[in-house]
Design a protein around this motif. Structure first.
Motif, PDB file in Angstrom:
ATOM      1  N   TYR A  63       0.867  -1.179   0.000  1.00  0.00           N
ATOM      2  CA  TYR A  63       0.000   0.000   0.000  1.00  0.00           C
ATOM      3  C   TYR A  63       0.900   1.225   0.000  1.00  0.00           C
ATOM      4  O   TYR A  63       1.236   1.770   1.040  1.00  0.00           O
ATOM      5  N   MET A  64       1.309   1.659  -1.202  1.00  0.00           N
ATOM      6  CA  MET A  64       2.267   2.746  -1.297  1.00  0.00           C
ATOM      7  C   MET A  64       1.615   4.093  -1.025  1.00  0.00           C
ATOM      8  O   MET A  64       2.239   4.989  -0.478  1.00  0.00           O
ATOM      9  N   ASN A  65       0.338   4.217  -1.395  1.00  0.00           N
ATOM     10  CA  ASN A  65      -0.343   5.497  -1.259  1.00  0.00           C
ATOM     11  C   ASN A  65      -0.477   5.931   0.200  1.00  0.00           C
ATOM     12  O   ASN A  65      -0.438   7.103   0.514  1.00  0.00           O
ATOM     13  N   THR A  66      -0.633   4.948   1.082  1.00  0.00           N
ATOM     14  CA  THR A  66      -0.762   5.280   2.508  1.00  0.00           C
ATOM     15  C   THR A  66       0.592   5.193   3.205  1.00  0.00           C
ATOM     16  O   THR A  66       0.682   5.399   4.403  1.00  0.00           O
ATOM     17  N   GLY A  67       1.626   4.828   2.467  1.00  0.00           N
ATOM     18  CA  GLY A  67       2.959   4.840   3.051  1.00  0.00           C
ATOM     19  C   GLY A  67       3.547   3.467   3.317  1.00  0.00           C
ATOM     20  O   GLY A  67       4.050   3.192   4.401  1.00  0.00           O
ATOM     21  N   ILE A  68       3.469   2.586   2.295  1.00  0.00           N
ATOM     22  CA  ILE A  68       4.219   1.316   2.284  1.00  0.00           C
ATOM     23  C   ILE A  68       3.759   0.339   3.373  1.00  0.00           C
ATOM     24  O   ILE A  68       4.541  -0.041   4.260  1.00  0.00           O
ATOM     25  N   GLN A  69       2.479  -0.027   3.342  1.00  0.00           N
ATOM     26  CA  GLN A  69       2.021  -1.098   4.222  1.00  0.00           C
ATOM     27  C   GLN A  69       1.874  -2.393   3.424  1.00  0.00           C
ATOM     28  O   GLN A  69       1.617  -2.380   2.230  1.00  0.00           O
ATOM     29  N   ARG A  70       2.012  -3.477   4.112  1.00  0.00           N
ATOM     30  CA  ARG A  70       1.934  -4.808   3.521  1.00  0.00           C
ATOM     31  C   ARG A  70       0.594  -5.069   2.848  1.00  0.00           C
ATOM     32  O   ARG A  70      -0.461  -4.727   3.373  1.00  0.00           O
ATOM     33  N   SER A  71       0.621  -5.705   1.682  1.00  0.00           N
ATOM     34  CA  SER A  71      -0.608  -6.161   1.026  1.00  0.00           C
ATOM     35  C   SER A  71      -0.451  -7.636   0.694  1.00  0.00           C
ATOM     36  O   SER A  71       0.618  -8.217   0.903  1.00  0.00           O
ATOM     37  N   GLY A  72      -1.525  -8.221   0.145  1.00  0.00           N
ATOM     38  CA  GLY A  72      -1.454  -9.607  -0.306  1.00  0.00           C
ATOM     39  C   GLY A  72      -0.451  -9.779  -1.440  1.00  0.00           C
ATOM     40  O   GLY A  72      -0.044 -10.897  -1.753  1.00  0.00           O
ATOM     41  N   GLY A  73      -0.062  -8.669  -2.062  1.00  0.00           N
ATOM     42  CA  GLY A  73       0.889  -8.724  -3.168  1.00  0.00           C
ATOM     43  C   GLY A  73       2.337  -8.529  -2.737  1.00  0.00           C
ATOM     44  O   GLY A  73       3.250  -8.649  -3.555  1.00  0.00           O
ATOM     45  N   THR A  74       2.543  -8.222  -1.466  1.00  0.00           N
ATOM     46  CA  THR A  74       3.920  -8.039  -0.983  1.00  0.00           C
ATOM     47  C   THR A  74       4.633  -9.383  -0.974  1.00  0.00           C
ATOM     48  O   THR A  74       4.080 -10.369  -0.478  1.00  0.00           O
ATOM     49  N   PRO A  75       5.851  -9.448  -1.511  1.00  0.00           N
ATOM     50  CA  PRO A  75       6.561 -10.737  -1.498  1.00  0.00           C
ATOM     51  C   PRO A  75       7.088 -11.072  -0.095  1.00  0.00           C
ATOM     52  O   PRO A  75       7.264 -10.183   0.737  1.00  0.00           O
ATOM     53  N   GLN A  76       7.350 -12.336   0.106  1.00  0.00           N
ATOM     54  CA  GLN A  76       7.873 -12.790   1.391  1.00  0.00           C
ATOM     55  C   GLN A  76       9.198 -12.103   1.703  1.00  0.00           C
ATOM     56  O   GLN A  76      10.014 -11.886   0.801  1.00  0.00           O
TER      57      GLN A  76
END
Lengths: 316, 106, 403
Positions: free
Chosen positions: A143-156
């Motif tokens: 979640y780059m728009n809110t400032g780099i929070q983890r999403s289901g698309g973030t790699p391990q």
């Protein structure tokens, strides 16, 4: 090989439908991706964009970078809104209220948060109902728009502000959700993955996605200098490394026919990709080997699917 | 400042923007700390910089060019400094190493 | 002179009446999700489309959130759109309620009102629609299947009026109206209805010939003005609703004022409510009148914009106004939403009736003529003793008594 509508960069339309002056970060590959998407789509297009970087950076009132009709409604519903637009165009054309001979492209755009996570139900619904909508996922893996929070698309193992690297945690715990495989399981006419470093491959997929009858889905990796922690000049270089290491495989599934469109005869070790980015800075060589093993398995699976070795062995 | 802005009556309904692509009024060239400079001699017109630029700030212009070695091009590639944010992708990707990033001095 | 409209008398419940109105309004796109007690609206519309009686796209969405989202997309693209829901469905739509109005899209939605979970209840009250109060939708409460049919047609005229361009919600009692049959006059031929609400092509839509950007991000120096436009649109809606009521009455002969009264002229006590229960209230008024009580009834048909002029006009001569609400604003001293609204109006009036707030019919707890009579008698007693309660009366709860 995929249909080659565009054989060289010189074949691409010169018109720009995403105007300059947008406020995406310097080096943000989303600008590159959307520029080409709109070049391919042309002016007879309606775009629905989910909440996200792209939406915010391109439409700060009273200015817009969009030269085609565009709407933003909310975070989780780009696919539903696009379904409505498509149904409206169909009904209005059938009733003769708008020109029935005009083919209007309907495109929904979502980031990884708006697609893997909050918008997933709406996307699945749109695919199941068979709307003629092209869905573009620009995947910057958090979640780059809110400032780099983890999403289901973030790699391990990737650091994000909600999966920090500390004494106990090593970034994100889980591997990336295989969203395109899940979309493919809907058995829609066309699903593809693409990479802006391979522009011709990407634009040909956009063209095909807009051409097929029924829903289509193109998943594009979008390196993010801000969130992945690298110099803005490296966006394309890192995107290329993703494919050269097998971290990102460019494939398409066209009416059930699976192809890897960018074969990689000799694969680079994933450390070249990982070490280029600050978000993986905390990883040890051992950790990187775990990622390498994961990729090796994925490459094996893909090669098996294709029936030959399209992604080659580790060479460097 | 706010008194110069339009009133609720003057703003189009729902804040819909009626002028497509009017973001060009906002010059992102100010963001830049390094500027790309294209060496037209070295440039092979491959269009990678044009294709990769996230800001449509690389322009294909109808300016024929003849290199000192006698190679003729029908067009040139130029940077639009009004919008170039100075990210440096063009320089990084240029296969001919024809683009230099030069520090901006004000 | 307009040709006379020929009507067909059909036995319909409010859900079916709404479906007929949608068909006769030549809606282009319907996006809806089934939920009790709204479901048969969607079923009937599907039937009309399946039989070629209505030429529309039906989007069988996977949730109410998507139902309204698809309506937003379709309306933004220029279509006439309709959806319907209830209770949890309306709650799931809530985010998009504000966006539909914020984007100024003339969507029409009907609500078969239903109590909210938890505990889960499929039965009627108005807590769902009351929760949508501040979403900037023109909101009407109707009391009969005929009124539901007529109001949906009016709703399109109001919503699409260039001075309004707001979505419109038409609410009626779940089950009590959605599933009970009444004779309803529907147009024999939809042509006169369609002439009454011609398809306008004068609003801004998503059109490749004229590219616009809808739903941009508004910084603090822009947002307020754009939201204020909705304040003005609601003011316009107040006028346009009344004009539409007049036009409809003139053309089709049926009139539904924003505030309706019954035997109120010489009444000392007035009871105000909304929805189907107004029928019960009128019966109760007749019974009480026959016993010599000076009582009358008031029906609130328009909730947003609030018809303050008509409400004040109707109630100013009363000694006591009893407002029977069917939703609870938890934690408020005056917990009936309409009672609260009226009390705020009366603050500015020097001559004003006492107001008693009563909550009734929650989760479809039965309300009879007898209940209204007892409430009125209690009100009369308290009025005489000069001790009208300063907080809401929760009528009919086991373990709560008033004397």
């Amino acid at each position: 090989m995929p249909e080659r509508y565009y054989k060289s960069l010189r074949d691409l339309p010169k018109e720009e439908y995403l105007a300059s002056g947008h406020r995406l970060c310097a080096g943000c590959a989303a600008g590159t991706i959307i520029r080409h998407l709109l070049k391919v789509a042309g002016p007879n297009t309606i775009v629905v964009t989910a909440t996200g970087c792209l939406e915010v950076a391109t439409t700060p009132y009273p200015l817009t970078a969009w030269r085609v009709p565009w709407i933003h409604v909310a975070f989780e519903n780009a696919a539903s809104v696009a379904s409505g637009v498509e149904a409206a165009i169909k009904a209005l054309q059938r009733k003769g209220l708008i020109d029935p001979s005009k083919r209007i492209n309907i495109i929904a755009i979502g980031g990884d948060g708006g697609t893997y996570d909050i918008g997933f139900q709406a996307l699945s619904g749109m695919l199941e109902r068979g709307h003629k909508v092209m869905y573009l996922l620009y995947d910057n893996e958090a979640y780059m728009n809110t400032g780099i929070q983890r999403s289901g698309g973030t790699p391990q193992f990737a650091w994000t502000t909600t999966t920090p690297a500390g004494r106990v945690w090593k970034g994100k715990h889980q591997p990336k959700k295989p969203i395109s495989d899940i979309v493919a399981a809907h058995r829609i006419p066309y699903v593809a993955t693409a990479n802006p470093a391979y522009v011709l491959d990407m634009v040909n997929k956009f063209r095909r996605a807009l051409e097929v009858e029924g829903p289509s889905f193109v998943h594009v990796i979008q390196p993010c200098p801000t969130g992945w922690r690298f110099d803005p000049s490296k966006s394309i270089e890192i995107a290329k490394l993703a494919t050269e290491t097998g971290m990102w495989i460019n494939w398409e599934l066209d009416h059930g026919e699976f192809r890897v469109t960018v074969p990689v005869p000799k694969r680079k070790h994933v450390k070249h990709y990982i070490r280029a980015q600050g978000r993986f800075r905390h990883l040890t060589d051992e950790d990187i080997e775990k990622i390498q093993e994961y990729i090796n398995k994925e490459v094996e699976r893909i090669n098996k699917l294709v029936g030959k070795e399209v992604i080659g062995p580790l060479a460097e | 400042m706010s008194s110069e802005l339009p009133t609720w009556k003057e703003i189009p309904i729902a804040g819909t923007i009626l002028e497509p692509g009017n973001s060009v009024k906002y010059k992102t060239g100010d963001w830049r700390t390094f500027r790309p400079v294209i060496d037209q001699e070295k440039c092979v017109r491959c269009l990678f910089c044009w294709a990769y630029c996230p800001d449509a700030a690389v322009k294909i212009v109808e300016k024929p060019y003849r290199t000192q070695s006698g190679r003729e091009y029908q067009f040139s590639v130029e940077i639009d400094y009004d919008y170039c944010k100075g990210c440096g992708i063009c320089a990084n990707e240029c296969p001919a190493k024809a683009i230099q990033m030069v520090e901006e001095v004000k | 002179m307009m040709p006379e409209v020929r009507w067909r008398r059909l036995p319909l419940n409010a859900n079916y009446a709404v479906a007929h109105a949608v068909k006769d309004s030549d809606v282009d796109v319907v996006a809806a999700y089934p939920i009790t007690p709204q479901t048969t609206v969607v079923e009937k519309i599907s039937e009309f489309i399946a039989n070629g009686e209505l030429d529309a796209e039906m989007i069988h969405v996977e949730s109410e959130h998507s139902a309204l989202s698809a309506c937003v997309g379709a309306s933004a693209a220029g279509a006439r759109v309709f959806t319907a829901t209830a209770a949890q469905g309306l709650e799931l739509m809530h985010e998009i309620l504000h966006i539909a109005s914020g984007l100024r899209l003339p969507i029409v939605m009907t609500i078969a009102t239903r109590a909210l979970s938890a505990p889960i209840s499929i039965w009627c009250d108005y807590s769902d629609v009351m929760n949508a109060r501040d979403a900037s939708w023109v909101t009407m409460f109707v009391s009969s299947a005929q009124e539901a049919y007529d109001s949906v047609i009016q709703a399109f005229k109001i919503a699409e009026h260039p001075d309004v361009l707001l979505p419109v919600m038409v609410a009626y009692d779940g089950f009590i109206m959605s599933h009970t049959y009444e004779p309803v006059l529907v147009a024999e031929d939809p042509a006169p209805i369609r002439e009454f609400i011609p398809k306008r092509r004068d609003r801004i839509v998503l059109d490749p010939e004229k590219p616009v950007t809808m739903g941009p991000i508004a910084m603090p120096e822009w947002y307020y003005e754009i939201k204020y436009q909705q304040v003005e649109a609601m003011k316009n809606a107040y006028r346009v609703v009344k004009e539409t009521i007049d036009e409809f009455a003139k053309r089709f002969g049926r009139r539904y004022p924003v505030v309706e009264t019954y035997r109120l002229e010489d009444a000392e006590i007035g009871i105000l409510t909304y929805g189907a229960i107004y029928g019960t209230l009128r019966e109760a008024i007749d019974i009480m009148r026959s016993k010599g009580m000076k009582v009358g009834a008031i029906k609130l048909r328009l909730w947003r914009p609030f018809p303050y002029e008509e409400v004040l006009q109707a109630i100013k001569h009363l000694k006591l106004l009893i407002v029977a609400d069917r939703a609870i604003s938890y934690g408020a001293r005056i917990a009936g939403p309409v009672a609260l609204e009226i009390m705020s109006l009366l603050l500015y009036e020097s001559e004003r009736p006492e107001v008693m707030s009563v909550v009734i019919g929650i989760g479809q707890r039965t309300v009879t003529e007898e209940d209204f009579e007892q409430i009125a008698k209690l009100g009369a007693k308290w009025l005489e003793e000069k001790r009208i309660p300063r907080e809401t009366i929760y009528w009919g709860v086991r373990g709560v008594t008033y004397a």
